[in-house]
Scaffold this active site. Structure first.
Site, PDB file in Angstrom:
ATOM      1  N   SER A 140       0.829  -1.191   0.000  1.00  0.00           N
ATOM      2  CA  SER A 140       0.000   0.000   0.000  1.00  0.00           C
ATOM      3  C   SER A 140       0.869   1.249   0.000  1.00  0.00           C
ATOM      4  O   SER A 140       1.743   1.394   0.830  1.00  0.00           O
ATOM      5  CB  SER A 140      -0.890  -0.004   1.245  1.00  0.00           C
ATOM      6  OG  SER A 140      -1.536   1.222   1.358  1.00  0.00           O
ATOM      7  N   GLY A 199       5.674   2.091   2.527  1.00  0.00           N
ATOM      8  CA  GLY A 199       4.326   1.543   2.467  1.00  0.00           C
ATOM      9  C   GLY A 199       4.203   0.326   3.369  1.00  0.00           C
ATOM     10  O   GLY A 199       5.063   0.043   4.190  1.00  0.00           O
ATOM     11  N   THR A 200       3.122  -0.407   3.213  1.00  0.00           N
ATOM     12  CA  THR A 200       2.855  -1.600   4.017  1.00  0.00           C
ATOM     13  C   THR A 200       2.883  -2.828   3.140  1.00  0.00           C
ATOM     14  O   THR A 200       2.366  -2.818   2.037  1.00  0.00           O
ATOM     15  CB  THR A 200       1.461  -1.486   4.687  1.00  0.00           C
ATOM     16  OG1 THR A 200       1.510  -0.442   5.637  1.00  0.00           O
ATOM     17  CG2 THR A 200       1.059  -2.771   5.381  1.00  0.00           C
ATOM     18  N   THR A 201       3.443  -3.905   3.653  1.00  0.00           N
ATOM     19  CA  THR A 201       3.427  -5.177   2.949  1.00  0.00           C
ATOM     20  C   THR A 201       2.655  -6.181   3.781  1.00  0.00           C
ATOM     21  O   THR A 201       2.989  -6.417   4.948  1.00  0.00           O
ATOM     22  CB  THR A 201       4.862  -5.695   2.718  1.00  0.00           C
ATOM     23  OG1 THR A 201       5.577  -4.724   1.954  1.00  0.00           O
ATOM     24  CG2 THR A 201       4.840  -7.012   1.965  1.00  0.00           C
TER      25      THR A 201
END
Length: 147
Positions: free
Chosen positions: A13, A30-32
Site C-alpha cells: 500500500s 508503504g505496508t506489505t
C-alpha cells in the site's frame, strides 16, 4: 475478490501522494501484507512498521487482527480506518455466532468487510486481506482494495 488457492495474495500500500516531497535517498516503504493458502489452512503475515511519509512512527505495530476464531485480517492504509473496520466486523461476527450457534465463514467476513469499505470508499484509506479457514470452504483468502 480473489478466492481460495489462487496465487498468493499480497499487496503493498502506498496511500499518500507526497512523492515530490522526498529528499534524495529517502525511500517510501508503504505496508506489505501477505496471505498464503495451503491445503491445511492459510498463513498470514505483515511487516510491523507504521510510517508517515518517510518517517517510521512505530516499529512494532500489529497489522494482523483476529476477526473470529479462525479468521484474520491483514490491515494496510489508515490505521484509524482499518482499526474501526476490523472492530466493527469482529463485533458483527461475534454477534452472528451467538445468534446462529455457528462459526462464520471467511467468505461472510470478507463480504462484510468489502461492503463496509466500498460503501464508505470516499472517506476511507483502507486495503485489507481477509483470510482464514472454515468448515465449508477450507482455507481461503480474499483481498479488498480501493485502488
Amino acid at each position: 475478490m480473489a478466492s481460495m488457492y489462487a496465487s498468493p495474495m499480497a499487496t503493498t500500500s502506498h496511500m499518500t501522494s507526497q512523492d515530490e516531497d522526498r529528499r534524495a535517498g529517502e525511500v517510501k516503504t508503504g505496508t506489505t501484507i501477505l496471505a498464503l493458502p495451503f491445503e491445511g489452512g492459510v498463513v498470514v503475515c505483515a511487516d510491523s512498521r507504521t510510517s508517515t511519509g518517510t518517517y517510521v512512527a512505530n516499529r512494532v505495530s500489529d497489522k494482523l487482527v483476529q476477526l473470529s476464531d479462525k479468521i484474520y485480517c491483514c490491515r494496510s492504509g489508515s490505521a484509524a480506518d482499518t482499526q474501526a473496520l476490523t472492530d466493527y466486523v469482529h463485533y458483527f461476527l461475534s454477534q452472528w455466532s451467538l445468534t446462529t450457534g455457528r462459526q462464520p465463514t471467511v467468505k461472510t467476513a470478507a463480504h462484510l468487510m468489502r461492503r463496509l469499505i466500498y460503501q464508505n470508499k470516499d472517506m476511507l484509506q483502507a486495503g485489507v486481506i481477509v483470510a482464514g479457514w472454515d468448515e465449508v470452504h477450507g482455507g481461503s483468502v480474499y483481498t479488498i482494495t480501493l485502488e
